[in-house]
Write an enzyme that holds these catalytic residues in place. Structure first.
Site, PDB file in Angstrom:
ATOM      1  N   GLU A  55       0.812  -1.233   0.000  1.00  0.00           N
ATOM      2  CA  GLU A  55       0.000   0.000   0.000  1.00  0.00           C
ATOM      3  C   GLU A  55       0.839   1.274   0.000  1.00  0.00           C
ATOM      4  O   GLU A  55       0.718   2.112   0.890  1.00  0.00           O
ATOM      5  CB  GLU A  55      -0.955  -0.023   1.205  1.00  0.00           C
ATOM      6  CG  GLU A  55      -1.862  -1.246   1.165  1.00  0.00           C
ATOM      7  CD  GLU A  55      -2.865  -1.310   2.315  1.00  0.00           C
ATOM      8  OE1 GLU A  55      -2.885  -0.393   3.139  1.00  0.00           O
ATOM      9  OE2 GLU A  55      -3.614  -2.300   2.365  1.00  0.00           O
TER      10      GLU A  55
ATOM     11  N   GLU B 164      -5.663 -11.299  -1.045  1.00  0.00           N
ATOM     12  CA  GLU B 164      -6.468 -11.107   0.175  1.00  0.00           C
ATOM     13  C   GLU B 164      -7.960 -11.150  -0.173  1.00  0.00           C
ATOM     14  O   GLU B 164      -8.754 -10.319   0.295  1.00  0.00           O
ATOM     15  CB  GLU B 164      -6.118  -9.759   0.827  1.00  0.00           C
ATOM     16  CG  GLU B 164      -4.632  -9.592   1.096  1.00  0.00           C
ATOM     17  CD  GLU B 164      -4.272  -8.302   1.826  1.00  0.00           C
ATOM     18  OE1 GLU B 164      -5.160  -7.630   2.371  1.00  0.00           O
ATOM     19  OE2 GLU B 164      -3.074  -7.962   1.846  1.00  0.00           O
TER      20      GLU B 164
HETATM   21  C1  GLA Z   1      -4.765  -5.030   4.111  1.00  0.00           C
HETATM   22  C2  GLA Z   1      -3.478  -5.652   4.585  1.00  0.00           C
HETATM   23  C3  GLA Z   1      -3.671  -6.881   5.386  1.00  0.00           C
HETATM   24  C4  GLA Z   1      -4.895  -6.813   6.261  1.00  0.00           C
HETATM   25  C5  GLA Z   1      -6.080  -6.505   5.411  1.00  0.00           C
HETATM   26  C6  GLA Z   1      -7.394  -6.532   6.142  1.00  0.00           C
HETATM   27  O1  GLA Z   1      -5.180  -5.375   2.901  1.00  0.00           O
HETATM   28  O2  GLA Z   1      -2.555  -5.899   3.570  1.00  0.00           O
HETATM   29  O3  GLA Z   1      -2.538  -7.101   6.168  1.00  0.00           O
HETATM   30  O4  GLA Z   1      -4.730  -5.857   7.246  1.00  0.00           O
HETATM   31  O5  GLA Z   1      -5.879  -5.210   4.922  1.00  0.00           O
HETATM   32  O6  GLA Z   1      -7.306  -6.900   7.453  1.00  0.00           O
END
Ligand code: GLA
Length: 378
Positions: A164, A269
């Protein structure tokens, strides 16, 4: 009623009325598991929480072992967990996680090395609380990466090196790494990770991955690192999606565009959220302080929504299969609904249903819909 009593009661009910249901987390006979269904296509993984990887949730772990061939830790490798204070590392939970992945012969992903949201304040400050200089922060980053990546050298096969770092408009996030070190902090992180384990794959991971500005920025980042001879193996697309967004057209365009980069593409994710949106002024509160309209499925998910989720997952996995030549891994952010972060964020105490297994660890209609896509001709 305790959970155990409820479980016994519901199992007896199944026997009495002759329903074909199984014990908590047991896989129904005759259905392939996720890792079997997509074995020729891509790895299928899940994020494990600390209770699961430390053996405190054996049913959940057994489900993960049966269904998935890759694991990512939700928390135990994050900086604020493994290196909360300047002195010393809390390696024991990560050691357990890695040993577990090896025991079950899973592809082990390391998440995450450099991400401002989980970096303790001390990393960026001197003893008086003032920002440190570039060289100090680089040296702290290098020490951390060498300690963590080095400890699991040859065992963690791929690392989310930076998470991010790019805003929705494609510009660099003005986070503390960027402010103190400057533009090159990302390449330094990749260099340090490569020094610490030359054989590990290295990824950049981010969300809103289908936004045109982000697609361009990710592509530029990959080309920039490659032009400097710095190893980058793949892009992690987080996949925190909803029932409508990204659209199928956006997904198709995304895979077509990222596919041209020639690096691995992973969904890292995946979950499908569909609870009502929350006003940012209410973020962090508990649902008990807010309107119950924000938690419409507290008593269970209506069939109509189960079907909507199943249809959405079917659409997504059919798309993944069309692009299986580019996709290396699809990881869900959690094993089952009860563990999802969407129960706790952006407000606490809601009932979310974003994954393929329900709170009793049973496969949902969405699971069957996903499995059916594996049988479709490509
Ligand atoms: C982000 C992070 C993860 C986690 C998710 C949701 O995408 O990369 O480590 O924190 O959010 O929990």
């Amino acid at each position: 009623m305790s959970t155990t009593t409820m479980r016994i009661a519901s199992t007896s009910l199944c026997i009495v009325v002759g329903l074909a249901c199984t014990a908590r987390g047991e896989h129904p006979a005759g259905r392939p598991t996720l890792k079997e269904a997509f074995s020729g296509d891509f790895l299928v993984g899940a994020a494990l929480n600390t209770a699961q990887s430390s053996g405190q949730a054996p049913d959940e772990l057994a489900l993960a072992q049966r269904q998935f061939n890759s694991i990512t830790p939700e928390a135990v490798l994050q900086w604020d967990y493994i290196h909360y204070q300047p002195e010393g590392y809390n390696f024991a939970p990560a050691d357990q996680f890695v040993a577990l992945g090896e025991k079950y012969d899973m592809f082990i992903v390391g998440h995450v090395l450099v991400w401002e949201d989980v970096t303790p304040k001390w990393v960026f400050e001197d003893e008086a609380g003032n920002p440190v200089d570039r060289e100090t922060l680089l040296s702290r980053m290098r020490d951390h990466i060498h300690a963590v990546v080095g400890r699991y050298k040859g065992r963690i096969k791929g690392w989310d090196v930076v998470n991010e770092a790019i805003d929705d408009d494609g510009s660099r996030c003005q986070n503390a790494w960027q402010r103190i070190i400057g533009e090159d902090y990302i390449e330094k992180a990749f260099q340090y990770a490569h020094e610490a384990d030359p054989d590990s794959e290295l990824y950049y991971n981010d969300y809103c991955e289908w936004y045109p500005a982000k697609k361009i920025a990710f592509a530029n980042l990959v080309r920039d690192l490659q032009s400097k001879g710095i190893r980058i193996d793949g892009i992690g697309l987080q996949g925190h999606w909803s029932l409508e967004s990204p659209s199928l057209g956006e997904l198709e365009a995304m895979f077509a565009d990222y596919g041209k980069l020639g690096v691995k593409i992973m969904i890292t994710e995946l979950d499908i959220g569909f609870l009502p949106e929350v006003n940012p002024s209410q973020y962090g509160k508990d649902i008990s302080e807010l309107s119950s309209d924000l938690d419409p499925y507290a008593d269970g998910l209506p069939d109509k929504m189960e079907r909507a989720l199943a249809d959405r997952y079917a659409e997504i996995f059919a798309c993944f299969r069309r692009h299986r030549d580019k996709i290396d891994r699809v990881t869900f952010w959690g094993v089952y609904d009860g563990q999802s972060w969407l129960n706790y964020w952006p407000v606490g105490g809601r009932s979310a249903y974003p994954l393929l297994f329900d709170r009793e660890l049973q496969p949902k209609p969405a699971f069957d819909a996903v499995i059916r896509t594996a049988k479709q001709p490509r």
